[in-house]
Motif scaffolding. Sequence first.
Motif, short mmCIF file in Angstrom:
data_model
loop_
_atom_site.label_atom_id
_atom_site.label_comp_id
_atom_site.label_asym_id
_atom_site.label_seq_id
_atom_site.Cartn_x
_atom_site.Cartn_y
_atom_site.Cartn_z
N PHE A 1 1.94 -2.59 -5.88
CA PHE A 1 0.73 -2.07 -6.52
C PHE A 1 -0.20 -3.22 -7.30
O PHE A 1 0.69 -4.13 -7.75
CB PHE A 1 1.17 -1.13 -7.59
N LYS A 2 -1.40 -2.86 -7.40
CA LYS A 2 -2.23 -3.91 -8.29
C LYS A 2 -1.87 -3.71 -9.59
O LYS A 2 -1.51 -2.79 -10.18
CB LYS A 2 -3.50 -3.86 -7.81
N SER A 3 -2.13 -4.80 -10.53
CA SER A 3 -1.66 -4.59 -11.79
C SER A 3 -2.76 -3.78 -12.59
O SER A 3 -2.32 -3.13 -13.34
CB SER A 3 -1.70 -6.21 -12.34
N ASN A 4 -4.05 -3.88 -12.17
CA ASN A 4 -5.01 -3.11 -13.07
C ASN A 4 -5.33 -1.77 -12.26
O ASN A 4 -6.37 -1.68 -11.31
CB ASN A 4 -6.42 -3.61 -13.41
N LYS A 5 -4.51 -0.71 -12.22
CA LYS A 5 -4.62 0.53 -11.87
C LYS A 5 -5.98 1.26 -12.43
O LYS A 5 -6.27 1.42 -13.57
CB LYS A 5 -3.34 1.12 -11.63
N ASP A 6 -6.32 2.18 -11.33
CA ASP A 6 -7.49 2.79 -11.75
C ASP A 6 -6.91 4.16 -12.78
O ASP A 6 -5.63 4.51 -12.62
CB ASP A 6 -8.07 3.64 -10.70
N ASP A 7 -7.57 4.69 -13.40
CA ASP A 7 -7.42 5.90 -14.48
C ASP A 7 -6.73 6.90 -13.96
O ASP A 7 -6.08 7.83 -14.50
CB ASP A 7 -8.22 6.29 -15.48
N TRP A 8 -7.14 7.22 -12.65
CA TRP A 8 -6.63 8.37 -11.75
C TRP A 8 -5.24 8.12 -11.36
O TRP A 8 -4.65 9.17 -10.58
CB TRP A 8 -7.45 8.80 -10.65
N HIS A 9 -4.54 7.09 -11.41
CA HIS A 9 -3.32 6.67 -10.98
C HIS A 9 -2.34 7.47 -12.07
O HIS A 9 -2.39 7.19 -13.26
CB HIS A 9 -2.87 5.27 -11.00
N MET A 10 -1.33 8.32 -11.54
CA MET A 10 -0.30 9.02 -12.38
C MET A 10 0.90 8.36 -12.06
O MET A 10 1.65 8.03 -13.13
CB MET A 10 -0.26 10.48 -12.10
N PHE A 11 1.45 8.14 -10.93
CA PHE A 11 3.00 7.51 -10.70
C PHE A 11 2.84 7.00 -9.41
O PHE A 11 2.20 7.35 -8.44
CB PHE A 11 3.96 8.64 -10.83
N GLY A 12 3.73 5.78 -9.26
CA GLY A 12 3.82 5.07 -8.27
C GLY A 12 5.40 4.53 -7.87
O GLY A 12 6.22 4.31 -8.81
N SER A 13 5.67 4.44 -6.61
CA SER A 13 7.37 3.84 -6.40
C SER A 13 7.28 3.03 -5.14
O SER A 13 6.47 3.78 -4.05
CB SER A 13 8.19 4.86 -6.26
N GLU A 14 7.93 1.85 -4.72
CA GLU A 14 8.00 1.46 -3.70
C GLU A 14 9.15 1.59 -2.91
O GLU A 14 9.31 0.94 -1.83
CB GLU A 14 7.83 -0.12 -3.96
N ASP A 15 10.05 2.62 -3.41
CA ASP A 15 11.23 2.98 -2.69
C ASP A 15 10.80 3.48 -1.30
O ASP A 15 9.75 4.22 -1.24
CB ASP A 15 11.86 3.94 -3.63
N TYR A 16 11.62 3.36 -0.43
CA TYR A 16 11.55 4.06 0.88
C TYR A 16 11.79 5.58 0.55
O TYR A 16 12.46 5.75 0.02
CB TYR A 16 12.49 3.49 2.05
N GLY A 17 11.10 6.31 1.38
CA GLY A 17 11.46 7.80 1.17
C GLY A 17 10.48 8.60 1.77
O GLY A 17 9.58 8.22 2.76
#
Length: 579
Positions: free
Chosen positions: A528-544
Amino acid sequence: MFYFSILCLLLGASSRQTHTQFFMSDTEESQNKTKLFTLTDSKGNTHSAYIEDLNKTPQKCIFYSLNNSEMSWTNTIPTTQEKAYSFHIKNPNLGPTKEFYSKSFFKELFPNFSDNQPPINNYFTQNYDKVSPIISVLATNSSLLSSSFNMPLREDQPGYYIWWLYPQQIKLAWTENSNEVRISWVTYVNFKPKFAYKQLFCDELTGFNDWQFPDVNTQDFDEGNINQRYQTVHTVHIKKLKEKCIYEYVVGSSCFWSEVYSFNGRTPFYNKSTTELEGNPADLIIIGDWGNGVLGSYTNYLLQNEMQSRHIDGIIHMGDLAYDLPTNDGRVGDDWFNMIQPIAARIPYMCIPGNHEAFNNMSHFTNRLRMPVTPENQGTNLFYSFNLGPAHFTLINTEAYFDESLYPGIETHDNWLIKDLEQANLNREKVPWIFVFNHRALYCSDEKKDCYHLTLIIRDHIEEILNKNSVDIMFQAHVHNYERCTPIYNNTKIVGDYDTFNYYYSPKAPIYVVNGNAGNFQAHNDPFKSNKDDWHMFGSEDYGYGRLKVYNKTHVYYEQFSSEKGTEIDYFWVIKNNS
């Protein structure tokens, strides 16, 4: 063909996973004996298998073993379910007739075979815990078998010797018609295909309980990306299914049969009354960017376990399959389809293409997968839609936006999409939810071009269409991570007065979800980029992968699983008032 049938009988009785070394020999005929193959034990001794008296029933099979001592048996196959794996062996070295079932055949015949010996060619067989009556039916129904024994043989490992004889890459999919599924499989020897199915049990007393044998359609496909390499694709349609019934089926050829698979008779509908929808939720797995290898195995393991513990109506795979289907003359695709076979043979596996399917105008996707075919998609199965439970599912293909040579073109796709969503939006009273699935992302948060100017191309084409028709959730892949966003329109978050971190109440724009990290050889390549947009809620790099459950007209639940951790890592509810 008959010779291979005898080979099935010789090898199909093994009950525990065993490996032995063997190789096919040139067919030899001498004094009414036809040589089938030769076995080599751990000490280098060879043992030849023959069939004798080809025109006699039952035929006699012979092993010439050490010191030319003879071991022989006939093709007497019991007709009872309990002894479906039994047959008789007459061996002068072992004494009187000995009956084998649920035992290792080769170990009984050749005690010197070593499990630890690294064989030149490995061969694996495995037993089944539950034996279906289909096995004995197939073994005794001469009108069906066409002069072969059809002892079932399960070979789980791809790439091993004689795997090319065995039906593989079995897949189940919904079609463009209600109450119908399409089952396809592949062989590499064009024996006459066989298919049998029956109603296993049903909450209705009506229906058929006998095995049915529909016609099978067959076509050859050159899967090579460098050299010619043909596979034979077999397809069958099962029609007039009942939603509350369970069916079982088996596929095969005149020689080898698959294990018996079962599936639920529920299918999408295209014309159904509101009363039939009540109390009938939809439960689907959502997945994207899934390949072979160690990284893909995390998701494979978790998903196979989930199948055993939860009901799943279907699976939607949002493109990028195998990495890539045509690689190594199609063998990478072969291995991936065989990896997912325990899943895809039991649960309808619905796909759309991604950028990794673009080779040769997506010929591997259109020939090796059997998705709904309609006049609107011009017979290509690259985009389609259906209703299931209280939801409309629209699966699109935006790859032509980046390669205008792909068929059918942008105009055909976009005209269909506009019409499909407009009709779905007018049908909200009966089917209140609309979900759209696409490989490429409109909104995402990594540092690559896929989340910058490439997203603008797709937004320019379809964002207004999605918003105008009040799409509830837009599912995306391509970016190799998981990300959940607020409702978004025109790159602006649209937050409701009562929304919380895990609850959206009557959203005014589509919620965007990225789910493109099932696991592939490219690994965690999209941080993920360091400066996320304000619409970003949650993120994960886990496989799934994710699970979408449409409970009713007002409540939808989504949860995301980490295949590495085996746990849920995110969830959200969408709740709306349809009054």
